[in-house]
Every structure is written in C-alpha cells, then in structure tokens.
Design a protein around this motif. Sequence first.
Motif, PDB file in Angstrom:
ATOM      1  N   PHE A   1      -7.075  13.107  12.067  1.00 23.46           N
ATOM      2  CA  PHE A   1      -7.423  11.637  12.280  1.00 23.46           C
ATOM      3  C   PHE A   1      -6.721  10.985  10.941  1.00 23.46           C
ATOM      4  O   PHE A   1      -6.958  11.647   9.839  1.00 23.46           O
ATOM      5  CB  PHE A   1      -8.783  11.329  12.322  1.00 23.46           C
ATOM      6  N   LEU A   2      -6.301   9.868  10.906  1.00 23.15           N
ATOM      7  CA  LEU A   2      -5.563   9.234   9.836  1.00 23.15           C
ATOM      8  C   LEU A   2      -6.128   7.846   9.583  1.00 23.15           C
ATOM      9  O   LEU A   2      -6.405   7.152  10.637  1.00 23.15           O
ATOM     10  CB  LEU A   2      -4.083   9.208   9.758  1.00 23.15           C
ATOM     11  N   TYR A   3      -6.228   7.369   8.399  1.00 26.32           N
ATOM     12  CA  TYR A   3      -6.741   5.958   8.290  1.00 26.32           C
ATOM     13  C   TYR A   3      -6.290   5.737   6.682  1.00 26.32           C
ATOM     14  O   TYR A   3      -5.922   6.483   5.986  1.00 26.32           O
ATOM     15  CB  TYR A   3      -8.336   5.902   8.392  1.00 26.32           C
ATOM     16  N   GLY A   4      -6.031   4.275   6.394  1.00 27.89           N
ATOM     17  CA  GLY A   4      -5.646   3.917   5.153  1.00 27.89           C
ATOM     18  C   GLY A   4      -5.390   2.269   5.156  1.00 27.89           C
ATOM     19  O   GLY A   4      -5.717   1.743   6.033  1.00 27.89           O
ATOM     20  N   GLN A   5      -4.593   1.841   3.896  1.00 27.24           N
ATOM     21  CA  GLN A   5      -4.147   0.585   4.047  1.00 27.24           C
ATOM     22  C   GLN A   5      -2.837   0.639   4.015  1.00 27.24           C
ATOM     23  O   GLN A   5      -2.024   1.351   3.583  1.00 27.24           O
ATOM     24  CB  GLN A   5      -4.844  -0.201   2.861  1.00 27.24           C
ATOM     25  N   SER A   6      -2.197  -0.746   4.084  1.00 29.75           N
ATOM     26  CA  SER A   6      -0.709  -1.026   4.063  1.00 29.75           C
ATOM     27  C   SER A   6      -0.291  -2.286   3.597  1.00 29.75           C
ATOM     28  O   SER A   6      -1.356  -3.160   3.673  1.00 29.75           O
ATOM     29  CB  SER A   6      -0.127  -1.053   5.600  1.00 29.75           C
ATOM     30  N   PHE A   7       0.627  -2.754   3.056  1.00 28.99           N
ATOM     31  CA  PHE A   7       0.906  -3.910   2.466  1.00 28.99           C
ATOM     32  C   PHE A   7       2.529  -4.022   2.752  1.00 28.99           C
ATOM     33  O   PHE A   7       3.539  -3.243   2.545  1.00 28.99           O
ATOM     34  CB  PHE A   7       0.691  -4.179   0.937  1.00 28.99           C
ATOM     35  N   THR A   8       2.959  -5.292   3.326  1.00 29.85           N
ATOM     36  CA  THR A   8       4.308  -5.451   3.460  1.00 29.85           C
ATOM     37  C   THR A   8       4.649  -6.850   3.086  1.00 29.85           C
ATOM     38  O   THR A   8       4.027  -7.805   3.115  1.00 29.85           O
ATOM     39  CB  THR A   8       4.556  -5.408   5.175  1.00 29.85           C
ATOM     40  N   ILE A   9       5.754  -7.276   2.431  1.00 27.44           N
ATOM     41  CA  ILE A   9       6.194  -8.593   2.179  1.00 27.44           C
ATOM     42  C   ILE A   9       7.521  -8.758   2.825  1.00 27.44           C
ATOM     43  O   ILE A   9       8.792  -7.966   3.267  1.00 27.44           O
ATOM     44  CB  ILE A   9       6.522  -8.554   0.664  1.00 27.44           C
TER      45      ILE A   9
END
Length: 201
Positions: free
Chosen positions: A73-81
Amino acid sequence: TLLKRISGGIGSGSQGQDISGTYSSTSTFSNPSAPTQTAGQTISQNNQNPLNASVNFGFSILKLKPIHGNLGFLYGQSFTINYFINLTQNKETTISNNSPYYPTTVTRITKTNSQSLTPVFGLIFGLSYKIIPNFYVYAELNPSVYYSFGISNSSSIYTESNLGYSTTTRTSSNPGYIYRYGITGLSNSGALLTFVYRWSK
C-alpha cells in the motif's frame, strides 16, 4: 520504504488556417461618365496560432507499506506547477467595390495573449506490486486541489482605406486576468498505472 519521484513535461503546438471567399454582383450606374461596374466584396481571413506551449514540473513523496507478499500500500503527497502560454492572431481583409468611385479596403487584426501559472497540491493513495526485484507496478489515485492565475489580453487594429483618398485607423485593447480553482482526480476515469524500475544501494 520512502519513495521520492520527480516528473516534468513540455508540450507545444502551432497551427494556421487560411479561409477566403468572394461575393460579387453586377449593376449599371446611371452616371454616363461611369462605365458598368461590378459591385461586390472579396473577404479573406488568416487565423494563426503561432505559439501554444505548456511546461510542468512536479515531485511527490510516498511511503510504501507491505501488505502481503509482493503487494503493498502506498500513500503520500504531490506538488506540481504548470505554466501555459497561448498566442493567436486573426487577420480579416474585406475589399468592397460597391461604388464606381470609392472602393474601400477594411482590415481587422486581432491578437490574443493568454498565460497562466497553476500550482497543484494533491494526495496519493494506491497499491504497488513487485513483479520482479526492482521492477514494480503502481496503481494510484491522486485527488488534488489547484489554483490557476494569469493574464488574458486581446488587442485589435481596425484600418479602413478608401482608394487611397482617406485612411482611418482605430486601435483597442482589452486586458484581462485569469483566476480559477478547483479539484481534480476525483472522476471515474480510473487510476493512474505506472511501471517503475527502482535503483537500490
């Protein structure tokens, strides 16, 4: 296990289109000094999209928790511009010959310039499966919120020429701003499927 990913992309495109048409009719003017004249119009258009480009850069930090065997199982945060730019130009020329004395030419040129910057913040949830050592497949959902801001300016030049005897030119501009926000990644389009090769020390 802590995973870090970096992504980026560049997209561009341009196009041009020429459309022309001629409309004419014939009539006889009563003035004996003026011969029979052809009255009508010739309209030509040229639509161009000289620049249509986008650039994006993103990164994400994920945690991988084993569930059973090769499944995790994977989880986390992302940021894109994201940065987007679009330039267009439309030129329309109309030549009218509705008078035997004063045929006129009217030219309208309209230009637009749209640019926007969009930061995107998201959460990632999904599953991972190890096919062979160091080779994985990820199935992810990435619900995100975004806020887009930028400019959208348009300008036009109108020129009317009467057989060289008189010329009238008018210019106008319409500056504008772009503000948008919303949520993405919650549609029923399915999960993102990614094949990954991991280097490990």
